[in-house]
Design a protein around this motif. Structure first.
Motif, PDB file in Angstrom:
ATOM      1  N   PHE A  18      49.486  92.131  51.220  1.00  0.00           N
ATOM      2  CA  PHE A  18      48.257  91.334  51.360  1.00  0.00           C
ATOM      3  C   PHE A  18      47.213  91.761  50.346  1.00  0.00           C
ATOM      4  O   PHE A  18      46.734  92.898  50.413  1.00  0.00           O
ATOM      5  N   PRO A  19      46.826  90.892  49.413  1.00  0.00           N
ATOM      6  CA  PRO A  19      45.698  91.204  48.539  1.00  0.00           C
ATOM      7  C   PRO A  19      44.407  90.940  49.310  1.00  0.00           C
ATOM      8  O   PRO A  19      44.293  89.924  49.993  1.00  0.00           O
ATOM      9  N   ILE A  20      43.472  91.864  49.196  1.00  0.00           N
ATOM     10  CA  ILE A  20      42.242  91.747  49.990  1.00  0.00           C
ATOM     11  C   ILE A  20      41.024  91.827  49.088  1.00  0.00           C
ATOM     12  O   ILE A  20      40.816  92.830  48.399  1.00  0.00           O
ATOM     13  N   TYR A  21      40.233  90.784  49.078  1.00  0.00           N
ATOM     14  CA  TYR A  21      38.961  90.842  48.366  1.00  0.00           C
ATOM     15  C   TYR A  21      37.891  90.252  49.269  1.00  0.00           C
ATOM     16  O   TYR A  21      37.888  89.048  49.528  1.00  0.00           O
ATOM     17  N   ASN A  22      37.050  91.116  49.791  1.00  0.00           N
ATOM     18  CA  ASN A  22      35.981  90.684  50.710  1.00  0.00           C
ATOM     19  C   ASN A  22      36.522  89.880  51.883  1.00  0.00           C
ATOM     20  O   ASN A  22      36.130  88.740  52.100  1.00  0.00           O
ATOM     21  N   ASP A  53      43.377  96.643  48.653  1.00  0.00           N
ATOM     22  CA  ASP A  53      41.964  96.307  48.555  1.00  0.00           C
ATOM     23  C   ASP A  53      41.589  96.214  47.083  1.00  0.00           C
ATOM     24  O   ASP A  53      41.625  97.189  46.347  1.00  0.00           O
ATOM     25  N   ASP A  54      41.222  95.006  46.684  1.00  0.00           N
ATOM     26  CA  ASP A  54      40.962  94.725  45.271  1.00  0.00           C
ATOM     27  C   ASP A  54      39.469  94.868  44.985  1.00  0.00           C
ATOM     28  O   ASP A  54      38.801  93.916  44.627  1.00  0.00           O
ATOM     29  N   GLY A  55      38.946  96.073  45.193  1.00  0.00           N
ATOM     30  CA  GLY A  55      37.535  96.330  44.914  1.00  0.00           C
ATOM     31  C   GLY A  55      36.585  95.498  45.758  1.00  0.00           C
ATOM     32  O   GLY A  55      35.578  94.999  45.251  1.00  0.00           O
ATOM     33  N   ARG A  81      38.658  99.018  41.091  1.00  0.00           N
ATOM     34  CA  ARG A  81      37.634  97.977  40.977  1.00  0.00           C
ATOM     35  C   ARG A  81      38.310  96.645  41.246  1.00  0.00           C
ATOM     36  O   ARG A  81      39.502  96.623  41.580  1.00  0.00           O
ATOM     37  N   ASN A  82      37.588  95.564  41.087  1.00  0.00           N
ATOM     38  CA  ASN A  82      38.193  94.255  41.285  1.00  0.00           C
ATOM     39  C   ASN A  82      39.026  93.882  40.056  1.00  0.00           C
ATOM     40  O   ASN A  82      38.481  93.650  38.985  1.00  0.00           O
ATOM     41  N   PHE A  83      40.334  93.885  40.231  1.00  0.00           N
ATOM     42  CA  PHE A  83      41.219  93.548  39.113  1.00  0.00           C
ATOM     43  C   PHE A  83      41.710  92.108  39.195  1.00  0.00           C
ATOM     44  O   PHE A  83      42.387  91.623  38.305  1.00  0.00           O
ATOM     45  N   MET A  87      46.668  90.912  39.967  1.00  0.00           N
ATOM     46  CA  MET A  87      46.878  92.352  39.785  1.00  0.00           C
ATOM     47  C   MET A  87      47.035  93.042  41.142  1.00  0.00           C
ATOM     48  O   MET A  87      47.824  93.972  41.289  1.00  0.00           O
ATOM     49  N   ALA A  88      46.258  92.578  42.122  1.00  0.00           N
ATOM     50  CA  ALA A  88      46.354  93.181  43.451  1.00  0.00           C
ATOM     51  C   ALA A  88      47.764  92.974  44.009  1.00  0.00           C
ATOM     52  O   ALA A  88      48.393  93.903  44.535  1.00  0.00           O
ATOM     53  N   VAL A  89      48.290  91.753  43.843  1.00  0.00           N
ATOM     54  CA  VAL A  89      49.645  91.485  44.327  1.00  0.00           C
ATOM     55  C   VAL A  89      50.658  92.339  43.543  1.00  0.00           C
ATOM     56  O   VAL A  89      51.590  92.907  44.113  1.00  0.00           O
ATOM     57  N   MET A 104      51.410  87.203  50.930  1.00  0.00           N
ATOM     58  CA  MET A 104      50.592  86.208  51.636  1.00  0.00           C
ATOM     59  C   MET A 104      49.124  86.404  51.351  1.00  0.00           C
ATOM     60  O   MET A 104      48.681  87.527  51.147  1.00  0.00           O
ATOM     61  N   ASP A 105      48.350  85.311  51.357  1.00  0.00           N
ATOM     62  CA  ASP A 105      46.902  85.441  51.279  1.00  0.00           C
ATOM     63  C   ASP A 105      46.392  86.040  52.590  1.00  0.00           C
ATOM     64  O   ASP A 105      47.043  85.922  53.619  1.00  0.00           O
ATOM     65  N   SER A 106      45.205  86.626  52.523  1.00  0.00           N
ATOM     66  CA  SER A 106      44.703  87.362  53.680  1.00  0.00           C
ATOM     67  C   SER A 106      43.665  86.599  54.476  1.00  0.00           C
ATOM     68  O   SER A 106      43.071  87.135  55.388  1.00  0.00           O
ATOM     69  N   ASP A 107      43.429  85.335  54.102  1.00  0.00           N
ATOM     70  CA  ASP A 107      42.385  84.590  54.800  1.00  0.00           C
ATOM     71  C   ASP A 107      42.966  83.642  55.841  1.00  0.00           C
ATOM     72  O   ASP A 107      42.298  82.736  56.309  1.00  0.00           O
ATOM     73  N   PHE A 141      37.693  68.261  45.590  1.00  0.00           N
ATOM     74  CA  PHE A 141      37.660  68.769  44.219  1.00  0.00           C
ATOM     75  C   PHE A 141      38.804  69.749  43.974  1.00  0.00           C
ATOM     76  O   PHE A 141      39.524  69.655  42.985  1.00  0.00           O
ATOM     77  N   LYS A 142      38.995  70.676  44.925  1.00  0.00           N
ATOM     78  CA  LYS A 142      40.054  71.671  44.762  1.00  0.00           C
ATOM     79  C   LYS A 142      41.429  71.001  44.761  1.00  0.00           C
ATOM     80  O   LYS A 142      42.312  71.337  43.972  1.00  0.00           O
ATOM     81  N   LYS A 143      41.588  70.018  45.656  1.00  0.00           N
ATOM     82  CA  LYS A 143      42.874  69.313  45.721  1.00  0.00           C
ATOM     83  C   LYS A 143      43.153  68.603  44.400  1.00  0.00           C
ATOM     84  O   LYS A 143      44.254  68.651  43.881  1.00  0.00           O
ATOM     85  N   ASP A 206      52.069  73.381  56.252  1.00  0.00           N
ATOM     86  CA  ASP A 206      50.727  72.812  56.151  1.00  0.00           C
ATOM     87  C   ASP A 206      49.740  73.952  55.995  1.00  0.00           C
ATOM     88  O   ASP A 206      49.704  74.857  56.828  1.00  0.00           O
ATOM     89  N   ARG A 207      48.967  73.890  54.934  1.00  0.00           N
ATOM     90  CA  ARG A 207      48.077  75.003  54.652  1.00  0.00           C
ATOM     91  C   ARG A 207      46.809  74.868  55.486  1.00  0.00           C
ATOM     92  O   ARG A 207      46.195  73.818  55.536  1.00  0.00           O
ATOM     93  N   ASP A 208      46.428  75.956  56.146  1.00  0.00           N
ATOM     94  CA  ASP A 208      45.244  75.931  57.000  1.00  0.00           C
ATOM     95  C   ASP A 208      43.980  76.145  56.196  1.00  0.00           C
ATOM     96  O   ASP A 208      44.022  76.412  55.003  1.00  0.00           O
ATOM     97  N   GLY A 213      34.716  83.893  55.712  1.00  0.00           N
ATOM     98  CA  GLY A 213      34.383  84.337  54.355  1.00  0.00           C
ATOM     99  C   GLY A 213      34.454  83.193  53.350  1.00  0.00           C
ATOM    100  O   GLY A 213      34.663  82.042  53.714  1.00  0.00           O
ATOM    101  N   VAL A 214      34.286  83.557  52.086  1.00  0.00           N
ATOM    102  CA  VAL A 214      34.297  82.528  51.041  1.00  0.00           C
ATOM    103  C   VAL A 214      35.425  82.799  50.057  1.00  0.00           C
ATOM    104  O   VAL A 214      35.945  83.911  49.988  1.00  0.00           O
ATOM    105  N   THR A 215      35.779  81.763  49.309  1.00  0.00           N
ATOM    106  CA  THR A 215      36.880  81.904  48.363  1.00  0.00           C
ATOM    107  C   THR A 215      36.562  82.956  47.299  1.00  0.00           C
ATOM    108  O   THR A 215      35.423  83.080  46.856  1.00  0.00           O
ATOM    109  N   SER A 220      35.195  79.389  37.702  1.00  0.00           N
ATOM    110  CA  SER A 220      35.458  80.118  36.452  1.00  0.00           C
ATOM    111  C   SER A 220      36.791  80.867  36.535  1.00  0.00           C
ATOM    112  O   SER A 220      37.588  80.857  35.597  1.00  0.00           O
ATOM    113  N   LYS A 221      37.056  81.502  37.692  1.00  0.00           N
ATOM    114  CA  LYS A 221      38.319  82.230  37.841  1.00  0.00           C
ATOM    115  C   LYS A 221      39.497  81.264  37.889  1.00  0.00           C
ATOM    116  O   LYS A 221      40.587  81.560  37.394  1.00  0.00           O
ATOM    117  N   MET A 222      39.259  80.095  38.504  1.00  0.00           N
ATOM    118  CA  MET A 222      40.324  79.104  38.596  1.00  0.00           C
ATOM    119  C   MET A 222      40.744  78.630  37.206  1.00  0.00           C
ATOM    120  O   MET A 222      41.925  78.479  36.918  1.00  0.00           O
TER     121      MET A 222
END
Ligand code: UDP
Ligand code: MG
Length: 335
Positions: A18-22, A53-55, A81-83, A87-89, A104-107, A141-143, A206-208, A213-215, A220-222
């Motif tokens: 599990f990659p974890i950022y905030n 934990d990715d910083g 730090r946040n890589f 990188m976390a995976v 898996m994502d952690s959210d 927008f994301k879709k 089906d993705r929940d 928390g927030v993405t 910019s990262k996308m």
């Protein structure tokens, strides 16, 4: 332990990464849910969890350590730090010592129960089982950007990357071992997994929605991530320069014909010196862009070489059975 261990009755290991950022608001529920989900696996497998934990800037790390204190299946890795997600995976994959790794994502957007379906496919002999989104609860927008990105990626990439898949997937140890050989910095893991090969299949889900928390993927990262996907698996943008050069050269050829025609047949309409300057400009423009394309072809090859990817991955080695062979296993033949 290897995949063959079952035949000797030993229990195989499955590690969840599990990659974890905030994700402070998700960690406890995530761990509770996943623990409950893997319950039916525990008589057949050793199941453990690597939280990377990715910083994080919230108290994710404290919560993770609290988990590790009470649950000895939990390993917590703290990056300095946040890589970034990829990188976390990667750090989790590097550390995992398991017969299969589930990423898996952690959210809780990737429903933990789906991991059981991944395991079921793995048990049927697939080495990569990716979870493929049938639907997703994201903003329009994301879709839209995600589907445009996958469309483009499939068009230009040199490999076949399944549509609508994230990093939610199960990977067999053999593939994890191969993946570890890929040390390129700009990582697009799902592309690398496709690149490596082996028997791969998908499971629809089906993705929940994000639980809390927030993405951690703002626009910019996308965009950077999308660029890693396309630039890492395609030299199409470089090839585009050559094509543009050819196109402009062709146009300039037409322009030259026109200018020469005016000069020869209607010289009174032309300003003195016009033909020379115009022909020169068209000609040089075409040549310059074509030559940029030539440079691009070399840069493309240099890039591929610098990525330093392994040349191939061996799935297995078969030799005619020779009686005194057992001392050498197929694995030790493969560098
Ligand atoms: N994540 C991470 N580092 C980052 C950004 C995200 O480890 O710099 C993790 C995050 O905690 C989550 C996963 O990567 O477990 C996916 O991120 P997120 O849910 O924010 O992305 P989205 O689902 O919005 O694309
Ligand atoms: Mg998410």
């Amino acid at each position: 332990m290897t995949a063959e261990a079952t035949s000797t009755g030993e229990r195989r290991t499955i590690t969840y990464v599990f990659p974890i950022y905030n994700e402070a608001g998700n960690i406890d529920l995530l761990h509770k849910t996943v623990s409950a989900v893997v319950e039916p696996l525990s008589d057949r497998y050793h199941v453990n969890f690597i939280y990377v934990d990715d910083g994080s800037k919230d108290d994710s790390l404290t919560r993770l350590r609290a988990l590790a204190d009470v649950d000895d299946r939990v390993t917590v890795v703290e990056l300095a730090r946040n890589f970034g997600h990829q990188m976390a995976v990667t750090a989790g994959l590097d550390l995992a010592d398991a017969d299969a790794v589930v990423i898996m994502d952690s959210d809780l957007q990737d429903p933990p129960r789906v991991s059981l379906e991944l395991v079921a496919k793995w048990e049927q002999g697939y080495e990569v089982v990716y979870a493929q989104r049938r639907s997703r609860q994201d903003t329009a927008f994301k879709k839209f950007t995600a589907s445009a990105f996958y469309w483009l990626l499939r068009k230009v990439a040199s490999i076949d990357i399944p549509r609508n898949t994230g990093d939610f997937r199960l990977i067999d140890r053999k593939v994890v071992d191969e993946l570890r050989k890929f040390r390129e910095r700009d990582r697009f893991l799902r592309g690398l997994v496709s690149y490596i090969g082996f028997r791969q299949t998908g499971v629809l889900f089906d993705r929940d929605e994000r639980h809390s928390g927030v993405t951690g993927y703002p626009l910019s990262k996308m965009v950077r991530f999308a660029a890693d996907g396309i630039l890492g698996f395609s030299v199409a943008p470089l090839r585009l320069i050559s094509r543009m050069g050819y196109f402009i050269s062709f146009l300039s050829f037409l322009g030259i014909l026109y200018v020469a025609g005016v000069k020869l047949f209607a010289p009174e309409t032309a300003v003195p010196g016009w033909a020379f300057i115009t022909i020169g400009m068209f000609f040089l423009g075409g040549i310059q862009i074509t030559m940029l394309g030539v440079l691009g072809s070399y840069i493309g090859r240099t890039y591929a070489q610098v990525q330093g990817r392994p040349l191939y991955s061996v799935a297995s080695v078969w030799t005619a059975a020779k009686p005194p062979a057992p001392a050498v296993s197929a694995e030790s033949l493969v560098p």
